[in-house]
Design a protein around this motif. Structure first.
Motif, PDB file in Angstrom:
ATOM      1  N   GLU A 116       0.830  -1.206   0.000  1.00  0.00           N
ATOM      2  CA  GLU A 116       0.000   0.000   0.000  1.00  0.00           C
ATOM      3  C   GLU A 116       0.864   1.254   0.000  1.00  0.00           C
ATOM      4  O   GLU A 116       0.573   2.236  -0.690  1.00  0.00           O
ATOM      5  N   GLN A 117       1.950   1.171   0.767  1.00  0.00           N
ATOM      6  CA  GLN A 117       2.863   2.326   0.799  1.00  0.00           C
ATOM      7  C   GLN A 117       3.627   2.479  -0.509  1.00  0.00           C
ATOM      8  O   GLN A 117       3.990   3.579  -0.899  1.00  0.00           O
ATOM      9  N   ASN A 118       3.910   1.352  -1.144  1.00  0.00           N
ATOM     10  CA  ASN A 118       4.692   1.380  -2.386  1.00  0.00           C
ATOM     11  C   ASN A 118       3.900   0.730  -3.513  1.00  0.00           C
ATOM     12  O   ASN A 118       4.112  -0.435  -3.839  1.00  0.00           O
ATOM     13  N   PRO A 119       2.990   1.501  -4.093  1.00  0.00           N
ATOM     14  CA  PRO A 119       2.080   0.900  -5.077  1.00  0.00           C
ATOM     15  C   PRO A 119       2.775   0.347  -6.319  1.00  0.00           C
ATOM     16  O   PRO A 119       2.175  -0.431  -7.051  1.00  0.00           O
ATOM     17  N   ASP A 120       4.033   0.738  -6.538  1.00  0.00           N
ATOM     18  CA  ASP A 120       4.701   0.220  -7.738  1.00  0.00           C
ATOM     19  C   ASP A 120       5.437  -1.091  -7.488  1.00  0.00           C
ATOM     20  O   ASP A 120       6.118  -1.609  -8.358  1.00  0.00           O
ATOM     21  N   VAL A 121       5.296  -1.620  -6.280  1.00  0.00           N
ATOM     22  CA  VAL A 121       5.976  -2.878  -5.964  1.00  0.00           C
ATOM     23  C   VAL A 121       4.942  -3.956  -5.683  1.00  0.00           C
ATOM     24  O   VAL A 121       3.939  -3.714  -5.004  1.00  0.00           O
ATOM     25  N   HIS A 122       5.198  -5.131  -6.250  1.00  0.00           N
ATOM     26  CA  HIS A 122       4.335  -6.260  -5.917  1.00  0.00           C
ATOM     27  C   HIS A 122       5.183  -7.353  -5.284  1.00  0.00           C
ATOM     28  O   HIS A 122       6.216  -7.730  -5.814  1.00  0.00           O
ATOM     29  N   ILE A 123       4.724  -7.846  -4.134  1.00  0.00           N
ATOM     30  CA  ILE A 123       5.509  -8.861  -3.438  1.00  0.00           C
ATOM     31  C   ILE A 123       4.812 -10.212  -3.540  1.00  0.00           C
ATOM     32  O   ILE A 123       3.646 -10.355  -3.175  1.00  0.00           O
ATOM     33  N   ASN A 124       5.542 -11.189  -4.083  1.00  0.00           N
ATOM     34  CA  ASN A 124       5.028 -12.557  -4.136  1.00  0.00           C
ATOM     35  C   ASN A 124       5.593 -13.313  -2.955  1.00  0.00           C
ATOM     36  O   ASN A 124       6.805 -13.460  -2.840  1.00  0.00           O
ATOM     37  N   VAL A 125       4.707 -13.793  -2.108  1.00  0.00           N
ATOM     38  CA  VAL A 125       5.210 -14.487  -0.931  1.00  0.00           C
ATOM     39  C   VAL A 125       5.004 -15.986  -1.087  1.00  0.00           C
ATOM     40  O   VAL A 125       4.054 -16.437  -1.710  1.00  0.00           O
ATOM     41  N   ASP A 126       5.947 -16.723  -0.549  1.00  0.00           N
ATOM     42  CA  ASP A 126       5.805 -18.176  -0.505  1.00  0.00           C
ATOM     43  C   ASP A 126       6.423 -18.648   0.806  1.00  0.00           C
ATOM     44  O   ASP A 126       7.288 -17.976   1.361  1.00  0.00           O
ATOM     45  N   TYR A 127       5.947 -19.779   1.300  1.00  0.00           N
ATOM     46  CA  TYR A 127       6.474 -20.240   2.575  1.00  0.00           C
ATOM     47  C   TYR A 127       6.376 -21.749   2.675  1.00  0.00           C
ATOM     48  O   TYR A 127       5.436 -22.360   2.186  1.00  0.00           O
ATOM     49  N   VAL A 128       7.379 -22.376   3.256  1.00  0.00           N
ATOM     50  CA  VAL A 128       7.322 -23.792   3.596  1.00  0.00           C
ATOM     51  C   VAL A 128       7.953 -23.958   4.972  1.00  0.00           C
ATOM     52  O   VAL A 128       8.708 -23.106   5.427  1.00  0.00           O
ATOM     53  N   LEU A 129       7.632 -25.075   5.603  1.00  0.00           N
ATOM     54  CA  LEU A 129       8.040 -25.256   6.989  1.00  0.00           C
ATOM     55  C   LEU A 129       9.464 -25.827   7.103  1.00  0.00           C
ATOM     56  O   LEU A 129       9.902 -26.602   6.270  1.00  0.00           O
ATOM     57  N   ASN A 130      10.107 -25.426   8.209  1.00  0.00           N
ATOM     58  CA  ASN A 130      11.425 -25.941   8.632  1.00  0.00           C
ATOM     59  C   ASN A 130      12.268 -26.799   7.703  1.00  0.00           C
ATOM     60  O   ASN A 130      13.034 -26.287   6.907  1.00  0.00           O
ATOM     61  N   ASP A 131      12.119 -28.132   7.859  1.00  0.00           N
ATOM     62  CA  ASP A 131      12.992 -29.039   7.124  1.00  0.00           C
ATOM     63  C   ASP A 131      12.835 -28.871   5.627  1.00  0.00           C
ATOM     64  O   ASP A 131      13.807 -28.863   4.878  1.00  0.00           O
ATOM     65  N   ALA A 132      11.579 -28.732   5.202  1.00  0.00           N
ATOM     66  CA  ALA A 132      11.322 -28.528   3.787  1.00  0.00           C
ATOM     67  C   ALA A 132      11.968 -27.226   3.330  1.00  0.00           C
ATOM     68  O   ALA A 132      12.487 -27.131   2.217  1.00  0.00           O
TER      69      ALA A 132
END
Lengths: 308, 294, 423
Positions: free
Chosen positions: C61-77
């Motif tokens: 919202e603060q930086n409308p020209d940036v798009h962040i793609n988030v991904d996440y996996v747990l610990n060992d993986a």
């Protein structure tokens, strides 16, 4: 241990129809004298059967009941009913991730079914209608596929999918599922196609139908029962498959239900009620499938049952 | 033109299947053999040729031995419960005495087969839980509290706890296969035996077993092969632990390949799995091939 | 005509396959000219998942020209995944990393951005990050990561149980054993517990014990897989100590996970548990015992470091190929405001000065915070410090030891063998 055994799942529930036919004949004989001792042993055996049914059902019943409990109650009141029924556990499970896994599973399962049915029935068409040395080789190649198990292929598949840039995408699952489902599907559908009278297609050829027309307008519509069977078997496989789903998909957003549940457990810490609710949600589609599509399975399989 | 079409179309129809099978089933199999002779990890771009050293290591690896023994235990117990017990169960269910209740029981026994292994394993984690688990609470309830142990945490019980869960899940499946086989037995055989005055147990041994011999054999092989491949159950329940007490070959293969990054050695373990199961598969082809008239 | 139909079906099939091959890249496809940042973390679990989801939203919202793609996996993986990614060109732009050997492995790929200049350019931001925490991310004077969370491992004890039984906080290992004996005779069947199904919990124990009993120079040599030998008699002593400690944990410990162990502690069933400071908030949420903590006591006569605190920071790394906006996002993630919010939400302490105060943490955490920031030296987590094959020998060995299936000597023999294999 289900993978190979599952090949034969096809046989399951077969021949119900024959049974019903025989039933009338049977019941006449059933009224023959039953001595006291057989009555006693009958009741003993009945008790055993019910006990076994109880052993099967109780854990599942416990799962459903506990999914409506709070953590404290699951921990401290193992046997009882919930004092407060936490129906919101289901809403929480759904919104905390199960919905995503569910949709992923749905997509992977549907895509797998679609490809398996189309590709499998096309191959079965060729394998049932043509005869040549090459066709024989292709048939052996196909049947041989049933003997191969995914465990042995795990590491090479992982390498290959990484190389194809498909790892951590749904295609990694769909393509491998399709490959491992094809042999059985082809064998089943081929057996069914073989039973379709040749005269039908001959008249079609006279009518000017092409090969494709014969396949699409005659063979496919006639084979609905076996195709439903294939769909049910494939759905069962794709919905429940665990190993590929664990190894080929890392991203939580792409996980299907079986591997997603593992993440779900880790993410929840002690929210056992919610975890159990998620487990129940994951189970429902398959139990529904069993109850409602049992008949389709039976009808389709009575024709094309196979061994191994 | 027509002749060409006739040749092209069947080939095109079967091509996608052959591609799928070739790429995702046969090539990996060959690739796995090839990999067994190399040392590499997921993130190393090159493979180092090591000859037979992975197989040498395999022979001296105590964990492989433990795993193999566990797989054999799995097979033996599964044959007893899933094959012997399931056959008896199927015979009883097909007996006319129980024909009212049998259809319902069949479905009930079959329910666990339909449920995803991860659900089942998570559920059994609750059942085996040493603190609030159903099993231990039940034992206490019936006054056998002294028998309660931490089933999955005890090195002597862990593998059996895993096997027990498999039996619970799979008996219904094999039972169903036997039911199918029993239904194919001509009813006249039993009627004749009845007239001769043969009891139920005599009938079981002299009619049912010989008549379902083929199914019996096939089911046994399915069960044994499945036991040699078992991955999901121990992986989820114990991950092979405590120590390596409930390790199986497939779990060990996975751990070597994906957890410890010894892809080459993992492939060698996979080759061992392949050899063991291929032997059973060959027997299976032979037997089922002669049984079918198609 | 029919022929065309047939071919088109085949084409359709083939195109499905081809589409399949492309779908991997599609996710990062750029929609409307925005700068895309791929952000990868390891918390699919709450509350952190939502925390980061919200922070990302706030940043976008603060930086409308940036798009962040988030991904996440747990610990060992996550560990596995990052290692795979770092060997390819698909390394995410910004991602979480453990310190020390884990970080060093990543750095050796030469795909990680050195951050020295970034740090020097913006002192206003970088000076707020606690200096001592940079160590685990700095190799050959080049810093490759910004520390964010700090942690340490200590024995948590139930204050009431200690007071009732007149037990002093143990200063030495022998006193710890004495305390455990006292507690046991006072009616605690298990005066100590651990969830030994989590092999990392075993590695935390062993890491600290080795730190206490093995000469630091020997450790340094053995933690490097090029020179590892594991021949020091201190290892056997350490494994024996671990074995002794498991004898107080009861049968149950090999069948439960750390979570269950923590719940037992929080419910007052077990008076001592070896835990991370990050767990303080979880203990408080799970029960109402009053607890304090003490570091793993010194082992008299042993050659190790008697006071080193086990626990290492975790931080953020940036890919060499990341768009420049990533740095701004990095600063946002490690700003005082984000850090304060983070600790308030999660309870885990952070490495940003001024972001751990009485306002967002309780006294216990504050005490832990001082302990961490004042520690003379820190020891990394054992499973991150040594080669995973060797660590696995010790971790599985620890399980077998607890179930009486093996001996310290056998474990060590196996470890030596494995260390040899890794050279």
């Amino acid at each position: 241990m289900t993978k190979t055994t599952e090949n034969i799942k096809s046989d399951v529930l077969t021949q119900d129809q024959k049974r019903t036919k025989e039933r009338s004949a049977k019941s006449v004989k059933a009224s023959r004298k039953t001595s006291l001792s057989t009555k006693v042993s009958k009741n003993m055996i009945l008790l055993g059967l019910l006990l076994f049914a109880f052993v099967i059902l109780y854990p599942l019943f416990w799962m459903v009941v506990s999914s409506l409990k709070s953590y404290d109650e699951i921990y401290n009141n193992v046997w009882g009913l919930p004092s407060v029924w936490h129906f919101e556990n289901y809403a929480t499970a759904w919104s905390m991730g199960i919905s995503g896994y569910f949709i992923n599973s749905l997509w992977v399962t549907l895509a797998t079914i679609f490809l398996v049915v189309i590709i499998g029935s096309m191959a079965a068409f060729t394998l049932s209608r043509y005869k040549s040395r090459w066709i024989d080789v292709a048939l052996i190649f196909t049947i041989g596929g049933i003997m191969m198990n995914p465990q042995v292929a795990l590491i090479p598949l992982f390498e290959m999918l990484t190389w194809m840039d498909l790892i951590n995408t749904h295609w990694a699952l769909i393509l491998t599922y399709v490959a491992y489902r094809l042999p059985l599907t082809i064998i089943l559908i081929r057996a069914f196609f073989l039973s379709i009278p040749r005269e039908l297609e001959e008249s079609a050829i006279i009518d000017g139908c092409s090969e494709f027309g014969i396949y699409a307008r005659i063979y496919l519509p006639l084979s609905v029962p076996i195709i439903v069977t294939t769909i049910v078997l494939t759905a069962y496989f794709a919905w429940n498959e665990f190993m590929f789903a664990t190894v080929f998909i890392d991203s939580d957003m792409l996980k299907t239900i079986p591997s997603g549940l593992m993440n779900f457990r880790d993410a929840l810490r002690t929210d056992w009620g919610v975890l159990l609710a998620g487990m129940v949600i994951a189970t429902i589609p398959m139990v529904v499938l069993l109850i409602f599509l049992q008949r389709y399975l039976v009808r389709g399989l009575s024709e094309g049952s196979v061994k191994g | 033109m027509i002749a060409r079409r006739n040749r092209m179309i069947p080939a095109l129809f079967i091509l996608p299947s052959l591609l799928f099978l070739g790429i995702f089933i046969y090539i990996p199999l060959v690739q796995n053999f090839y990999n067994s002779f190399f040392d590499f990890s997921v993130f190393s771009p090159t493979k180092e040729y090591v000859g037979f050293s992975a197989f040498q290591q395999l022979l001296g690896d105590k964990v492989v031995m433990t795993a193999l023994i566990n797989n054999v235990k799995y097979a033996i117990i599964s044959v007893i419960f899933q094959v012997a017990f399931a056959l008896i169960l199927a015979t009883i269910l097909e007996d006319k005495l129980f024909r009212r209740i049998a259809p319902m029981l069949r479905v009930i026994y079959f329910i666990p087969v339909m449920i995803s292994i991860s659900v089942i394993a998570l559920l059994f984690n609750f059942i085996y839980n040493p603190q609030m688990g159903l099993l231990n609470s039940f034992l206490e309830l019936v006054g056998l509290g002294n028998l309660a142990v931490p089933w999955l945490g005890n090195a002597t019980t862990s593998i059996y706890a895993v096997i027990a869960m498999s039996q619970w899940q799979s008996i219904g499946f094999i039972t169903m296969l036997f039911i199918v086989a029993i239904q194919k037995i001509p009813k006249e055989l039993y009627e004749a035996a009845n007239i001769d005055g043969a009891g139920k147990i005599r009938q079981f041994f002299s009619i049912t077993i010989p008549q379902v011999k083929e199914a019996l054999f096939v089911n046994m092989l399915i069960t044994i092969t499945g036991s040699m491949l078992v991955f999901n159950e121990p992986y989820i329940l114990t991950n092979g632990g405590p120590g390596t007490s409930s390790m199986t070959l497939s779990v060990y293969m996975y751990q070597q390949g994906f957890f410890k990054d010894n892809m080459g050695y993992g492939s060698a373990v996979a080759t061992l799995i392949f050899v063991v199961t291929a032997i059973f598969a060959l027997i299976q082809i032979k037997v089922s091939g002669t049984g079918k008239d198609e | 005509m029919k022929k065309t139909l047939c071919f088109s079906i085949l084409l359709l099939l083939l195109s499905t396959l081809l589409a399949a091959c492309n779908s991997g890249g599609e996710q990062s496809a750029n929609a409307d000219g925005k700068v895309e940042i791929d952000f990868f973390h390891r918390w699919p679990n709450e509350p952190r998942k939502s925390f980061y989801d919200e922070k990302i939203k706030e940043y976008m919202e603060q930086n409308p020209d940036v798009h962040i793609n988030v991904d996440y996996v747990l610990n060992d993986a996550y560990k596995e995944k990052v290692r795979v990614l770092v060997s390819s060109d698909e390394l995410p732009d910004i991602f979480t990393a453990w310190s020390d050997s884990f970080a060093e492995n990543l750095v050796s790929s030469e795909r990680i951005m050195p951050l020295n200049e970034v740090i020097q350019e913006d002192e206003e931001w970088s000076s707020k990050i606690i200096d001592s925490q940079f160590g685990g991310f700095t190799f050959d004077d080049t810093t490759y990561g910004i520390p964010f969370t700090v942690d340490g491992k200590a024995f948590f004890y139930n204050k009431a149980a200690f007071e009732e039984n007149n037990i002093e906080i143990p200063k030495t290992y022998d006193e710890l054993i004495e305390a455990l004996d006292k507690l046991q005779s006072a009616g605690y069947e298990q005066p100590l517990v651990e969830g030994l199904t989590n092999t990392w919990a075993i590695s935390h124990y062993l890491g600290t014990i080795f730190e206490r009993v093995v000469d630091p120079a020997v450790l340094e040599k053995d933690y490097n897989s090029e020179t590892a030998e594991f021949t020091d008699p201190g290892y056997v002593q350490g494994l024996e100590m671990f074995n002794e400690l498991t004898s107080y944990m009861g049968e149950v410990s090999t069948a439960i996970d750390h979570e269950a162990a923590r719940n037992m502690f929080a419910a007052g069933e077990v008076p001592i548990l070896y835990m991370q400071f990050a767990e303080i908030k979880m203990v408080e949420e799970a029960g109402d015992v009053e607890f304090g903590f003490f570091d793993f006591p010194e082992v008299e006569g042993a050659k190790g470091d008697p006071t080193a605190l086990t626990g290492a920071p975790e931080g953020w790394m940036v890919s060499k190929n990341a768009p420049e906006e990533t740095i701004d996002f990095l600063k946002f993630l490690t700003s005082e405001e984000t850090a304060a919010d983070f600790t308030k939400t999660d309870g885990q302490l952070n490495a940003i000065e001024g972001a751990v105060t009485e306002e967002n943490v309780n006294p216990a955490s504050l005490e832990a915070y001082e302990l961490i920031t004042n520690a003379s030296s820190t020891a990394p987590w054992f499973d991150n410090a040594v080669n995973i094959n060797v660590a696995d020998v010790f971790m599985r060995g620890g399980q077998s030891l607890a179930t009486g299936q093996t001996t310290p000597e056998d474990i060590l023999k196996e470890a030596q063998q494995e260390a040899e294999n890794q050279k």
